[in-house]
Design an enzyme around this catalytic site. Structure first.
Site, PDB file in Angstrom:
ATOM      1  N   HIS A 156       0.839  -1.196   0.000  1.00 44.21           N
ATOM      2  CA  HIS A 156       0.000   0.000   0.000  1.00 44.21           C
ATOM      3  C   HIS A 156       0.872   1.243   0.000  1.00 44.21           C
ATOM      4  CE1 HIS A 156      -3.552  -2.453   1.747  1.00 44.21           C
ATOM      5  NE2 HIS A 156      -3.714  -2.260   0.446  1.00 44.21           N
ATOM      6  N   GLU A 159       1.910   3.269   3.117  1.00 47.66           N
ATOM      7  CA  GLU A 159       2.553   2.469   4.160  1.00 47.66           C
ATOM      8  C   GLU A 159       4.039   2.289   3.844  1.00 47.66           C
ATOM      9  OE1 GLU A 159       0.123  -1.060   4.494  1.00 47.66           O
ATOM     10  OE2 GLU A 159      -1.687   0.115   4.874  1.00 47.66           O
ATOM     11  N   HIS A 301       2.516  -4.367   6.644  1.00 43.78           N
ATOM     12  CA  HIS A 301       1.574  -3.265   6.465  1.00 43.78           C
ATOM     13  C   HIS A 301       1.611  -2.390   7.711  1.00 43.78           C
ATOM     14  CE1 HIS A 301      -0.716  -4.688   2.832  1.00 43.78           C
ATOM     15  NE2 HIS A 301      -0.106  -5.818   3.173  1.00 43.78           N
ATOM     16  N   TYR A 341     -10.684 -10.424   2.081  1.00 48.53           N
ATOM     17  CA  TYR A 341     -10.282 -11.452   1.138  1.00 48.53           C
ATOM     18  C   TYR A 341      -9.391 -10.850   0.055  1.00 48.53           C
ATOM     19  CZ  TYR A 341     -14.288 -13.500   3.490  1.00 48.53           C
ATOM     20  OH  TYR A 341     -15.153 -13.934   4.461  1.00 48.53           O
ATOM     21  N   GLU A 360       0.537  -5.800  10.826  1.00 50.78           N
ATOM     22  CA  GLU A 360       0.156  -4.384  10.882  1.00 50.78           C
ATOM     23  C   GLU A 360       1.070  -3.695  11.899  1.00 50.78           C
ATOM     24  OE1 GLU A 360      -1.857  -2.967   8.914  1.00 50.78           O
ATOM     25  OE2 GLU A 360      -3.110  -4.569   8.076  1.00 50.78           O
TER      26      GLU A 360
END
Length: 389
Positions: A156, A159, A301, A341, A360
């Site tokens: 992402h 990030e 992430h 998903y 995370e």
């Protein structure tokens, strides 16, 4: 550091001379045998020039600098010893090549990856694909062990701090392997004997550059990014690639569920595309998993200090054992299932039935403040090592 092979030199001899395992010493062209005149690369060393003074000798300099005399001879085969000449003095590289604690653009990554592989040529670099804007997606490979662990970062765009975390880990691991040191109390040399690490530090280079530098000077994708971002120049909330496709919603692991409930057109976040693996970045990531058949995957992430480790009951039993170690060492919360998903970890578990973990890192709002860097780096190392044991 490059040296010219002399008659009778061997990798075994260089291993003793430089206190390095033979596996870390490479010929410039990748050959396993050496002949006189070949160039050999000694990792973790650099050359400093020394101006010769009257009365200097290699033996005297060896004693003064605590450098083996034959090491000096090896690096000065073509040097003259008269006053005023310069001799090459080998030195271990003790300073960091770069810091991971910074805003990591794709250009910065390319520069640091080059520095890393030049200093530690036992790290191999492979271009696994290209982004929409034709930026290379690089993979750095370190180790020769039978267990294959893949780590990726910056799936992402906002990030991007995860790229710095992964690049810092690779640098410290290489430094520790050369110096025969530890990484979080684990012998680095033993680690890379047992494990091969396949690291992709920046899956979405176009998106990361958009967040950090603004829209590209491209006639199609510059205006598209501005339009999707409601003509705001603040791209800190952007997660997608430059086409507005969320790369971590792109994989064929119940992708149709995400397609039904997520945005139906390109967006700064969450749009899963018109079909699975429509984006070149996602295709590249799927291809390396198919090619190398990793034993475990870690996807970095931010944020939340959580670890997602299951998917539809297809995760192996060993995953629970590993994630418990991760929890104990970091204080992160492990979650087996999530109503989400089509992510890379989801697809890896779904497709291969092997351990996959989405991490995370950190707390707060993306992009995570760099003030958290050292703390999340230390947590990430514990997570990596738990997966590699």
């Amino acid at each position: 550091m490059k040296v010219k092979v002399r008659n009778g030199d061997t990798i075994t001899y260089y291993s003793r001379l430089f206190s390095l395992p033979p596996s870390l010493i490479l010929s410039e062209d990748g050959k396993e045998t050496m002949i006189q005149g070949d160039t050999i690369i000694i990792p973790g060393y650099k050359i400093s020039p020394y101006q010769v003074k009257q009365g200097d000798t290699l033996i005297g300099l060896s004693e003064a600098l605590s450098v083996p005399v034959d090491m000096l001879h090896l690096l000065n085969q073509e040097k003259l010893s008269e006053n005023g000449a310069y001799w090459n003095i080998p030195q271990r590289m003790e300073d960091a090549l770069y810091s991971g604690k910074k805003e990591y653009t794709s250009e910065t990554l390319q520069k640091d990856a080059e520095s890393l592989t030049n200093a530690y040529p036992f790290i191999r670099k492979e271009v696994i694909g290209h982004s929409v804007l034709e930026k290379p997606i690089i993979m750095l490979i370190i180790g020769n062990g039978p267990k294959k662990v893949h780590i990726n970062a910056s799936f992402h765009a906002n990030e991007w701090i995860t790229t710095g975390v992964l690049m810092e880990f690779l640098q410290r691991l290489a430094q520790s392997a050369v110096s025969n040191g530890n990484l979080a109390e684990i012998k680095a040399r033993k680690l890379i004997e047992d494990i091969t690490i396949f690291a992709v530090p920046m899956v979405d280079p176009d998106g990361v550059d958009l967040v950090l530098k603004g829209p590209p000077a491209h006639p199609e994708f510059g205006p598209l990014a501005m339009s999707l971002n409601k003509n705001s120049s603040d791209f800190t909330g952007w997660k997608a690639n430059i086409r507005g496709v969320d790369l971590n919603n792109q994989f064929p692991a119940l992708w149709e569920i995400e397609k039904e409930r997520k945005p139906q057109q390109p967006s700064p976040r969450d749009y899963p595309g018109d079909e699975p693996l429509s984006e070149p970045e996602a295709k590249a990531m799927a291809l390396i998993a198919e090619t190398y058949r990793f034993d475990a995957v870690i996807a970095l992430h931010t944020q939340g200090q959580e670890i997602y480790w299951g998917f539809e009951g297809r995760e192996p039993t060993v995953s629970e054992e590993v994630v418990k170690k991760m929890e104990q060492r970091t204080g992160y919360r492990a979650l087996q299932y999530l109503d989400s998903y089509a992510g890379y970890k989801d697809w890896f578990i779904y497709h291969f039935q092997k351990p996959g973990f989405t991490i995370e890192l950190g707390l707060g709002v993306n992009p995570i403040d760099l003030e958290q860097f050292e703390e999340i780096y230390q947590q990430a190392v514990q997570i990596f090592l738990a997966a590699m044991e």
